[in-house]
Write an enzyme that holds these catalytic residues in place. Structure first.
Site, short mmCIF file in Angstrom:
data_model
loop_
_atom_site.label_atom_id
_atom_site.label_comp_id
_atom_site.label_asym_id
_atom_site.label_seq_id
_atom_site.Cartn_x
_atom_site.Cartn_y
_atom_site.Cartn_z
N GLU A 92 0.82 -1.20 0.00
CA GLU A 92 0.00 0.00 0.00
C GLU A 92 0.86 1.26 0.00
OE1 GLU A 92 -4.10 -1.85 1.81
OE2 GLU A 92 -2.96 -0.52 3.11
N CYS A 342 -1.91 6.35 9.69
CA CYS A 342 -0.70 5.75 10.26
C CYS A 342 -1.05 4.48 11.03
CB CYS A 342 -0.03 6.75 11.19
SG CYS A 342 1.49 6.16 11.91
#
Length: 371
Positions: A92, A342
């Site tokens: 990703e 995150c």
């Protein structure tokens, strides 16, 4: 049939050697690097300042191949997450636009072996290191997509952070050449202050890094004492906080990219590492290290054993550190509606480590190979 060489696996200097071996002038490498990265070109036939004979020679022995986009997701805040295909797996890559910049968060491994307990990527296990072409190819592919949408006002990439899936310092052999291309004026020409490597603390590799490349440094610290960090960042059992901070200070002493300061990343876990006492301990740990501190709201993922710190606890933690004179920023969560925030990157990983919960407790068993 001999396998074609992917030119995205080569730095410009390596490509100059490649052209010499072909019996061609080394300056052809400069031209080709410009075509690939300045113009996003992967078709030799479109490289008009390279003669047809050489183009035909290149087509016979070489290719220009970046990861393909398998899935694209767009957040309400403008963040874009791409799942990119690498072999039979996916990694990703995340594009994060802001008012004055646009940051690309790039992966360095398929999965991650470090088993940090608060991170979604770590729960996927580890399969392999990414190649140079799979790392720089994320930047190439994202730039190409954004370029196509340029007329709509999407900001070009200005910063790259090695903060995606994986631990960059466990893949030095491929991460460093990829970062060289990010910095190379013939490729992306980013300032060394705009390319950031984030590490959980592979101390021997960090000590070697200063002799290889100068980029901005971010440290995933997340705990102010060894007892807690051993638990949530298991590599701490191999390289403890003192060893890590000493290594950081050595890097800062020779780095120009960091303006003399390192970024400390600290994820806020409710009633785990977010007390006032933890803030005082963190100030003590960092008292001799010039730094700015990023407090990161924890982003949930399924079966995670943690909660998100309340705004009140985050505010008190921040104010306590600021009273010591630290610059402390609470990071704004971006892309959480598409799991691009995150700690949420997961990809599609075939775990080669076959770790059990028990194995994850033993950070000292993490195999660190310096390449």
């Amino acid at each position: 049939m001999t396998e074609k060489i992917n030119l995205m696996n080569l730095t410009r200097q390596q490509m100059r050697e490649f052209f010499k071996e072909l019996g061609e002038k080394p300056f052809r490498a400069d031209q080709l690097v410009k075509w690939i990265y300045h113009f996003g070109e992967d078709n030799f036939d479109n490289m008009t300042n390279i003669n047809k004979k050489l183009r035909d020679k290149l087509k016979a022995v070489a290719e220009i191949k970046a990861p393909e986009i398998a899935v694209e997701q767009r957040s309400a805040d403008g963040t874009i997450k791409w799942a990119m295909q690498v072999g039979d797996q996916q990694i990703e890559t995340v594009y994060i636009p802001e008012a004055d910049r646009a940051t690309l968060c790039v992966s360095s491994q398929v999965g991650c072996a470090l088993a940090c307990t608060f991170c979604s990527t770590a729960q996927q296990g580890f399969n392999r290191n990414l190649t140079v072409s799979e790392i720089i190819g994320q930047v190439w592919r994202a730039s190409k997509v954004i370029g196509e949408f340029g007329v709509t006002g999407i900001r070009p990439i200005t910063n790259v952070v090695m903060m995606g899936m994986g631990e960059p310092l466990l893949n030095v052999a491929n991460v460093v050449p990829a970062m060289e291309l990010m910095l190379d004026d013939f490729a992306y020409g980013l300032s060394k202050r705009r390319v950031t490597l984030s590490t959980s603390g592979v101390v021997p590799a960090l000590d070697n890094l200063s002799g290889m490349i100068d980029v901005a440094l971010a440290i995933s610290l997340h705990a102010p004492n060894d007892e807690l960090r051993d638990e949530i960042v298991p590599i701490n059992k191999k390289y403890n906080i003192k060893m890590l901070i000493d290594s950081v200070n050595r890097y800062l002493s020779v780095s120009n990219a960091n303006h003399g300061k390192v970024t400390i990343e600290y994820v806020m876990l409710d009633h785990v590492n977010d007390s006032i006492e933890h803030a005082h301990q963190l100030a003590e740990v960092l008292k001799n290290t010039p730094c700015k501190i990023n407090l990161i709201p924890w982003n949930p993922f399924p079966q995670a054993p943690y909660g998100k710190s309340s705004n009140t606890r985050v505010d008190k933690f921040q104010k306590t550190l600021m009273e010591y004179g630290f610059t402390v920023i609470v990071r704004k969560t971006r892309g959480d509606d598409i799991d691009a925030a995150c700690g949420q990157l997961a990809g599609d990983v075939i775990d080669r480590t076959k770790r059990t919960a028990a194995k994850r407790q033993f950070g000292q068993n993490i195999d660190v190979q310096l390449q």
